[in-house]
Design an enzyme around this catalytic site. Structure first.
Site, PDB file in Angstrom:
ATOM      1  N   SER A 260     -18.515 -16.829  -6.135  1.00 55.76           N
ATOM      2  CA  SER A 260     -17.993 -15.467  -6.022  1.00 55.76           C
ATOM      3  C   SER A 260     -18.949 -14.586  -5.223  1.00 55.76           C
ATOM      4  O   SER A 260     -18.526 -13.769  -4.410  1.00 55.76           O
ATOM      5  CB  SER A 260     -17.744 -14.873  -7.407  1.00 55.76           C
ATOM      6  OG  SER A 260     -18.964 -14.742  -8.097  1.00 55.76           O
TER       7      SER A 260
ATOM      8  N   ARG B 227     -17.380 -13.222  -1.833  1.00 57.61           N
ATOM      9  CA  ARG B 227     -17.094 -11.787  -1.805  1.00 57.61           C
ATOM     10  C   ARG B 227     -17.681 -11.151  -0.540  1.00 57.61           C
ATOM     11  O   ARG B 227     -17.004 -10.433   0.187  1.00 57.61           O
ATOM     12  CB  ARG B 227     -17.682 -11.105  -3.038  1.00 57.61           C
ATOM     13  CG  ARG B 227     -17.402  -9.599  -3.070  1.00 57.61           C
ATOM     14  CD  ARG B 227     -18.072  -8.917  -4.228  1.00 57.61           C
ATOM     15  NE  ARG B 227     -17.676  -9.478  -5.516  1.00 57.61           N
ATOM     16  CZ  ARG B 227     -18.445 -10.239  -6.248  1.00 57.61           C
ATOM     17  NH1 ARG B 227     -19.668 -10.531  -5.833  1.00 57.61           N
ATOM     18  NH2 ARG B 227     -18.025 -10.720  -7.390  1.00 57.61           N
TER      19      ARG B 227
ATOM     20  N   ASN C  28     -15.278  -9.942   2.623  1.00 49.50           N
ATOM     21  CA  ASN C  28     -15.251  -8.547   3.030  1.00 49.50           C
ATOM     22  C   ASN C  28     -15.659  -8.373   4.490  1.00 49.50           C
ATOM     23  O   ASN C  28     -15.028  -7.644   5.242  1.00 49.50           O
ATOM     24  CB  ASN C  28     -16.195  -7.721   2.155  1.00 49.50           C
ATOM     25  CG  ASN C  28     -15.505  -7.214   0.910  1.00 49.50           C
ATOM     26  OD1 ASN C  28     -14.753  -6.251   0.981  1.00 49.50           O
ATOM     27  ND2 ASN C  28     -15.720  -7.878  -0.199  1.00 49.50           N
TER      28      ASN C  28
END
Lengths: 274, 156
Positions: free
Chosen positions: A194, A198, A202
């Site tokens: 994660s 992440r 992004n």
């Protein structure tokens, strides 16, 4: 407009070109030279700036760059002390490095999307992906290092026995040891994945939107730019690009902060018993 | 998106960066900042102490001034008292002196009055004798009547 001439002509070619790394090697033993180059340059910039301040740091009235560096140090130190209650030589410098490095790598996203690739093409480099944090190799490199540290500290601080006991007995007690183990494995594996995805997601999405905004005037010749229709499109591109860039300032800082914060949280969890 | 040896290289870069920060950057900066913190705390404490000392000194000064005022007032009162006392003493002395003078004057007056009365008595007796002599127109034995005349004179 910049993609014309010696660059790829179609929209697909343009996007693919922007998303392709400069590679050497085959199979697994491939190196993304652009990712390495920019991350090392940016890491070196961080290290150089901070070291040059640290070398002649003065405990009197701070000035200029020293104030800025101390601001960052104090900011990171506050976050670490609020979250992590043990004593560690590593966590605060680690958090500072992560915050600054990730921020600088993210910051490359605010560079005009075509500027550096076109310059590179000018000196004969066919591909150049300028944002290291849009390369999962870079984000996973950090998250897996953090993961290794989580394990190292879990064993070191808690001791092997208690740590294994915790793995098998939390949260459902010893009767459901296999379930506990599976839960724990998922929990632990989710951390680096994660963390890395992440940041990668992004920044990759942000980069892609910059590329899409750049498509507005793709293939537009300079001399027709002042005609009404292309000019409208050009203005639209400028406004959209500006808005996204301003919004992106928030995103790149936020992602750097989240990565740092979660690293601190995970490592303090590794230091404390459940 | 492909995972490859770049990952390992990036891990090495990351590890070196973290090590460098931990070794050469963080401790120096943190130490300087902690030092400054201590200095600021010391400075604030010193300022607080100075303020406190000033307050004490002011209080002491006020005490000294009040004490001086009290003493001055006391001295003034004493002086006034003394002055009153002196005046009283002087008055008393003057009154005594006056009484004495008065008394001596009175005594003298009494004395003189007695003397005058004595003289008058004698003169009256002489006059009475002379008068009797005149009245009787003859030789009177002054010596024989002197006793009666003296008795008469003492009744005057």
């Amino acid at each position: 407009m910049s993609a014309q001439g010696h660059g790829p002509a179609t929209v697909t070619d343009y996007i693919v070109h922007h998303l392709t790394n400069l590679k050497v090697g085959e199979g697994f033993w491939t190196l993304h030279l652009d990712t390495l180059f920019f991350s090392i340059v940016l890491g070196g910039l961080f290290a150089w700036v901070f070291y040059s301040v640290a070398k002649r740091v003065d405990s009197g009235v701070p000035r200029g760059l020293q104030s800025f560096v101390e601001l960052l140090v104090d900011f990171v130190d506050t976050q670490v002390r609020e979250t992590f209650h043990g004593k560690s030589e590593l966590i605060a410098p680690l958090a500072l490095t992560i915050f600054c490095w990730v921020f600088l790598m993210n910051f490359m996203d605010l560079m005009p999307v075509d500027l550096l690739p076109e310059l590179a093409m000018g000196i004969g480099v066919p591909y150049l992906k300028v944002v290291p944090s849009t390369d999962p190799n870079a984000t996973f490199a950090m998250s897996l290092t953090v993961f290794a540290l989580i394990f190292y500290y879990s064993f070191k601080i808690k001791g092997t026995g208690p740590f294994l006991k915790e793995v098998f007995t939390v949260p459902f007690g010893p009767m459901l040891a296999p379930v506990n183990l599976i839960f724990r494995l998922i929990e632990e594996i989710a951390k680096p994945i994660s963390l890395a995805l992440r940041l990668f997601g992004n920044l990759y999405a942000g980069e892609l939107i910059f590329i899409l905004i750049a498509l507005f005037s793709l293939g537009q010749a300079m001399d027709t730019l002042l005609d009404p229709a292309p000019f409208t499109i050009f203005v639209a591109q400028v406004i959209l690009g500006l808005m996204w860039a301003i919004f992106h300032i928030l995103i790149i800082t936020l992602q750097a902060f989240i990565f740092m914060m979660l690293t601190i949280v995970y490592l303090s969890m590794a230091h404390e018993a459940h | 998106m492909s995972i490859n040896a770049t990952l390992l290289a990036q891990m090495v870069v990351f590890a070196i960066l973290v090590w460098f920060t931990m070794k050469y950057v963080w401790p120096l900066l943190k130490q300087a900042m902690d030092e400054r913190e201590t200095r600021i705390a010391d400075g604030l404490a010193a300022a607080e102490k100075g303020k406190h000392d000033l307050e004490l000194a002011e209080k002491r000064a006020a005490d000294v001034i009040r004490e001086g005022k009290d003493k001055a007032q006391e001295l003034l009162n004493q002086a006034n008292q003394r002055a009153n006392q002196v005046i009283e003493e002087a008055k008393t002395a003057a009154r005594g002196e006056a009484d004495k003078v008065l008394a001596s004057a009175r005594a003298q007056i009494d004395q003189e009055r007695i003397e005058a009365r004595e003289r008058l008595r004698k003169e009256v007796s002489a006059l009475a004798v002379a008068g009797a002599e005149q009245i009787l127109r003859r030789e009177v034995d002054a010596r024989a009547h002197a006793e009666a005349l003296d008795r008469l004179a003492s009744q005057l």
